[in-house]
Motif scaffolding. Structure first.
Motif, mmCIF file in Angstrom:
data_model
loop_
_atom_site.group_PDB
_atom_site.id
_atom_site.type_symbol
_atom_site.label_atom_id
_atom_site.label_comp_id
_atom_site.label_asym_id
_atom_site.label_seq_id
_atom_site.Cartn_x
_atom_site.Cartn_y
_atom_site.Cartn_z
ATOM 1 N N UNK A 96 -17.698 3.105 -0.201
ATOM 2 C CA UNK A 96 -16.922 4.579 -0.360
ATOM 3 C C UNK A 96 -16.069 4.038 1.741
ATOM 4 N N UNK A 97 -16.447 2.207 1.809
ATOM 5 C CA UNK A 97 -14.563 2.265 3.286
ATOM 6 C C UNK A 97 -13.716 1.282 2.729
ATOM 7 N N UNK A 98 -12.913 1.385 3.463
ATOM 8 C CA UNK A 98 -12.118 0.416 3.236
ATOM 9 C C UNK A 98 -10.794 -0.399 4.481
ATOM 10 N N UNK A 99 -10.534 -1.650 4.371
ATOM 11 C CA UNK A 99 -9.572 -1.619 5.355
ATOM 12 C C UNK A 99 -8.715 -1.822 5.198
ATOM 13 N N UNK A 100 -7.111 -1.061 6.106
ATOM 14 C CA UNK A 100 -6.244 -1.000 5.982
ATOM 15 C C UNK A 100 -5.385 -2.016 6.797
ATOM 16 N N UNK A 101 -4.201 -3.262 6.133
ATOM 17 C CA UNK A 101 -3.484 -4.168 6.634
ATOM 18 C C UNK A 101 -2.183 -4.751 6.292
ATOM 19 N N UNK A 102 -1.631 -4.499 7.011
ATOM 20 C CA UNK A 102 0.189 -3.901 7.296
ATOM 21 C C UNK A 102 1.147 -5.484 7.974
ATOM 22 N N UNK A 103 2.446 -6.210 7.513
ATOM 23 C CA UNK A 103 2.527 -6.967 8.553
ATOM 24 C C UNK A 103 4.118 -6.254 7.542
ATOM 25 N N UNK A 104 5.271 -6.266 8.871
ATOM 26 C CA UNK A 104 6.333 -6.524 8.322
ATOM 27 C C UNK A 104 7.750 -6.945 8.594
ATOM 28 N N UNK A 105 8.947 -7.981 8.045
ATOM 29 C CA UNK A 105 9.738 -8.558 8.216
ATOM 30 C C UNK A 105 10.228 -7.282 9.284
ATOM 31 N N UNK A 106 10.176 -8.536 10.863
ATOM 32 C CA UNK A 106 11.001 -7.982 11.789
ATOM 33 C C UNK A 106 12.308 -7.560 11.934
ATOM 34 N N UNK A 107 12.932 -7.674 11.023
ATOM 35 C CA UNK A 107 13.905 -7.025 11.200
ATOM 36 C C UNK A 107 13.690 -5.008 10.535
ATOM 37 N N UNK A 108 12.915 -4.925 9.900
ATOM 38 C CA UNK A 108 13.041 -3.450 9.710
ATOM 39 C C UNK A 108 11.461 -2.870 10.962
ATOM 40 N N UNK A 109 11.267 -3.147 11.720
ATOM 41 C CA UNK A 109 11.134 -3.260 12.911
ATOM 42 C C UNK A 109 11.309 -1.890 13.509
ATOM 43 N N UNK A 110 10.148 -0.691 13.757
ATOM 44 C CA UNK A 110 10.962 0.206 14.833
ATOM 45 C C UNK A 110 12.142 0.913 13.974
ATOM 46 N N UNK A 111 11.787 1.527 12.522
ATOM 47 C CA UNK A 111 12.877 2.040 11.520
ATOM 48 C C UNK A 111 11.841 3.080 10.741
ATOM 49 N N UNK A 112 10.570 3.146 11.210
ATOM 50 C CA UNK A 112 9.526 4.135 9.920
ATOM 51 C C UNK A 112 9.605 3.538 9.167
ATOM 52 N N UNK A 113 9.669 2.134 8.750
ATOM 53 C CA UNK A 113 9.177 1.494 7.249
ATOM 54 C C UNK A 113 7.789 1.180 7.013
ATOM 55 N N UNK A 114 7.005 1.125 8.554
ATOM 56 C CA UNK A 114 5.595 0.590 8.460
ATOM 57 C C UNK A 114 4.977 2.316 8.305
ATOM 58 N N UNK A 115 5.447 3.284 8.400
ATOM 59 C CA UNK A 115 4.715 4.266 8.856
ATOM 60 C C UNK A 115 4.677 4.973 7.309
ATOM 61 N N UNK A 116 5.741 4.928 7.314
ATOM 62 C CA UNK A 116 6.456 5.155 5.278
ATOM 63 C C UNK A 116 5.402 4.730 4.284
ATOM 64 N N UNK A 117 5.013 3.279 5.011
ATOM 65 C CA UNK A 117 4.247 1.926 3.757
ATOM 66 C C UNK A 117 2.874 2.509 4.058
ATOM 67 N N UNK A 118 2.511 3.175 4.662
ATOM 68 C CA UNK A 118 0.290 3.042 5.161
ATOM 69 C C UNK A 118 0.679 5.289 4.188
ATOM 70 N N UNK A 119 1.805 5.879 4.744
ATOM 71 C CA UNK A 119 1.614 7.280 4.322
ATOM 72 C C UNK A 119 1.604 7.092 2.697
ATOM 73 N N UNK A 120 2.333 6.179 2.538
ATOM 74 C CA UNK A 120 2.256 6.301 0.598
ATOM 75 C C UNK A 120 1.192 5.418 -0.103
ATOM 76 N N UNK A 121 0.817 4.199 1.048
ATOM 77 C CA UNK A 121 -0.777 3.190 0.729
ATOM 78 C C UNK A 121 -2.292 4.717 0.843
ATOM 79 N N UNK A 122 -2.103 5.015 1.893
ATOM 80 C CA UNK A 122 -3.435 5.819 2.007
ATOM 81 C C UNK A 122 -2.906 6.930 0.972
ATOM 82 N N UNK A 123 -1.756 7.967 0.993
ATOM 83 C CA UNK A 123 -1.763 8.937 -0.513
ATOM 84 C C UNK A 123 -2.165 8.047 -1.787
ATOM 85 N N UNK A 124 -1.870 6.668 -2.054
ATOM 86 C CA UNK A 124 -2.528 6.784 -3.483
ATOM 87 C C UNK A 124 -3.633 5.910 -3.794
ATOM 88 N N UNK A 125 -3.975 5.391 -2.703
ATOM 89 C CA UNK A 125 -5.090 4.850 -2.741
ATOM 90 C C UNK A 125 -7.095 5.725 -2.848
#
Length: 188
Positions: A96-125
């Protein structure tokens, strides 16, 4: 007439970043090496920066490919080249429980990419993993950017876990965040 921020006008809202998530392949090793070799990217992670593609290729083959939910983060409209990775790993104590982890290239930090990926992953999983009720994420108290990613995606900050783990030789306090199946994803 153009309006200028600070003179009664609201600044134009940035369009939401669009990402796609897909399974990794062995041919992603060079793209992954671009960010997995960056010391700043690896700093908050359990792993050290990669110095050559051979051990990274072994990691992809032995860990990433057989993993049930390990995905490449790609920019929509930017080709199929991974700019990061996101995983959802079942915990040892039940389905019933899982752990989320993510990593992103520095060139994409602060641009909303990680947030968008987390949203998409949670919606799918939640639709893909039978019996999953809770996704949680542990974040170093010093990693404010990652805390913000989770909060913007709708995760709840639950607690500070004092002296929770040793990471790269240092004892760390960690913040635990959660998203449960009945929560609502926050959109921009």
């Amino acid at each position: 007439m153009e309006q200028v921020a600070g003179q009664g006008a609201q600044p134009a809202k940035k369009p939401a970043v669009e990402v796609t998530l897909r399974r990794f392949g062995l041919d992603d090793v060079d793209a992954m090496m671009a960010w997995a070799s960056d010391p700043q990217v690896a700093a908050p992670c359990r792993w050290e920066p990669y110095e050559s593609t051979e051990p990274l290729l072994a990691f992809i083959r032995d860990v990433v490919l057989p993993h049930p939910w390990f995905r490449a983060i790609c920019l929509a409209g930017g080709g199929d080249r991974p700019v990061g990775a996101i995983s959802v790993s079942p915990t040892d104590d039940g389905a019933c429980r899982a752990e989320l982890g993510y990593v992103l290239a520095r060139a994409h930090w602060g641009k909303g990419v990680a947030t968008a990926a987390v949203r998409r992953a949670v919606a799918a999983v939640f639709g893909e993993v039978e019996g999953l009720q809770r996704v949680e994420a542990l974040v170093d108290v010093a990693n404010v950017a990652s805390q913000r990613v989770l909060e913007k995606a709708g995760f709840r900050r639950e607690a500070v876990l004092r002296r929770y783990c040793v990471l790269k030789g240092a004892v760390k306090d960690m913040i635990i965040y959660s998203f449960i199946s009945t929560d609502t994803l926050l959109l921009d």
